[in-house]
Design an enzyme around this catalytic site. Structure first.
Site, PDB file in Angstrom:
ATOM      1  N   CYS A   1      -0.764  -3.001   4.763  1.00  0.00           N
ATOM      2  CA  CYS A   1       0.371  -3.876   5.063  1.00  0.00           C
ATOM      3  C   CYS A   1       0.467  -4.164   6.570  1.00  0.00           C
ATOM      4  O   CYS A   1      -0.236  -3.551   7.358  1.00  0.00           O
ATOM      5  CB  CYS A   1       1.663  -3.229   4.592  1.00  0.00           C
ATOM      6  SG  CYS A   1       1.717  -3.078   2.805  1.00  0.00           S
TER       7      CYS A   1
ATOM      8  N   CYS B   1       1.942  -7.794   2.304  1.00  0.00           N
ATOM      9  CA  CYS B   1       3.038  -6.829   2.295  1.00  0.00           C
ATOM     10  C   CYS B   1       3.390  -6.419   3.716  1.00  0.00           C
ATOM     11  O   CYS B   1       2.611  -6.629   4.638  1.00  0.00           O
ATOM     12  CB  CYS B   1       2.647  -5.607   1.467  1.00  0.00           C
ATOM     13  SG  CYS B   1       1.089  -4.867   1.958  1.00  0.00           S
TER      14      CYS B   1
END
Ligand SMILES: *[C@@H]1O[C@H](CO)[C@@H](O)[C@H](O)[C@H]1NC(C)=O
Ligand SMILES: *[C@@H]1O[C@H](CO)[C@@H](O)[C@H](O)[C@H]1NC(C)=O
Length: 288
Positions: free
Chosen positions: A97, A178
């Site tokens: 992420c 993300c």
């Protein structure tokens, strides 16, 4: 070593980009399937799994077969996203992420940016993006073979084989995103946020507000302008509005220092860059 590799790739794609200038805007007239496509695409695949991302296990032969099958089994304007399903199943990917970088109409700058801000990950760093960057392909009218003489323009097809692959790759990439994500947009053009672009039409709709923490927008203009859009004007406001309505948190910056430095490295004598360099020196003096 890694540094050198990245530079070589950057150079190659700049050259390839110059050769196929205009692919993105759909002007493919006169261009057929990229010569030596199989060697290039497979070579890039082996390069990726051997040198770029050695920890990944992919079957390059199987990926090529699935690709070829998708393209040559359908009429040249009828290759839909689903036809690449099998190929994408052969290349699953995940990434950490906070690294996802999306861009639209800032291709040249993004290559410099990712070379410096190396933690960022763009679509072109995924296996699919890496393999097919700047490549063109289509099938012969009557024949189950690649057409090396000419390919239809994007706009001439409902399901253009090149367009469909990028749409699917973009969708997969956005679905994976993300943490904090970054979006780099070009403030020197009208509609910096364009709902017909890959970002506006595919990626934005596939971002998941539950997985994405912040959407950090960076608007960058050419040093010489024109200065058309910014965080507080034009289509960027539409983007912010959409993000808000979908429950995303966001930030927007017009004046990113790293991006300005990168632009100034190319044109140190530009008046904007002289002023900027002075302000950096002053800041340093103050810090001391
Ligand atoms: C913005 O778009 C124009 C037109 O496509 C291009 O010439 C320019 O390099 C882009 N600017 C940046 C900062 O990417
Ligand atoms: C995510 O972005 C927000 C807003 O810019 C920032 O405050 C936060 O530190 C960022 N988090 C990470 C992990 O980068």
């Amino acid at each position: 070593m890694a540094m050198k590799l990245k530079t070589t790739i950057g150079m190659t794609s700049v050259i390839a980009y110059l050769l196929t200038l205009g692919t993105c805007s759909g002007r493919l007239r006169g261009l057929g399937t990229t010569p030596n496509i199989k060697h290039i695409v497979m070579g890039r695949c082996f390069n990726y799994i051997t040198l770029v991302n050695p920890s990944m296990r992919y079957d390059c032969e199987a990926i090529w077969s699935a690709f070829e099958e998708a393209v040559v089994k359908q009429a040249s304007c009828d290759v839909a996203m689903e036809h690449y399903r099998h190929m994408f199943l052969e290349m699953p990917q995940t990434w950490a992420c906070d690294r996802f970088l999306f861009w639209s109409k800032t291709k040249k700058l993004i290559q410099d940016y990712t070379a410096v801000a190396r933690h960022f990950w763009t679509l072109e760093d995924t296996l699919a993006g890496y393999m097919f960057n700047d490549i063109i392909w289509c099938r012969q009218q009557e024949d189950s073979e690649f057409n090396f003489r000419s390919c239809p323009e994007w706009s001439a097809c409902l399901n253009h084989p090149v367009h469909s692959l990028w749409r699917q790759a973009s969708k997969n990439f956005a679905e994976m995103a993300c943490g904090n994500i970054t979006v780099l947009l070009n403030g020197s053009i009208e509609n910096a946020f364009n709902t017909n672009s890959m970002f506006g039409s595919v990626e934005l709709d596939n971002l998941n507000p539950v997985k994405v923490n912040y959407v950090n927008i960076k608007v960058v203009t050419n040093l010489d302008g024109p200065f058309i859009e910014s965080c507080g004007s034009g289509s960027i406001l539409d983007l912010i509005h959409i993000l808000q309505s979908r429950g995303f948190r966001w930030t927007c910056s017009d004046n990113d220092r790293i991006l300005k430095i990168l632009q100034c490295v190319q044109k140190p004598e530009h008046s904007v860059c002289r002023t900027f360099a002075e302000s950096l020196t002053q800041r340093e003096t103050t810090l001391r």
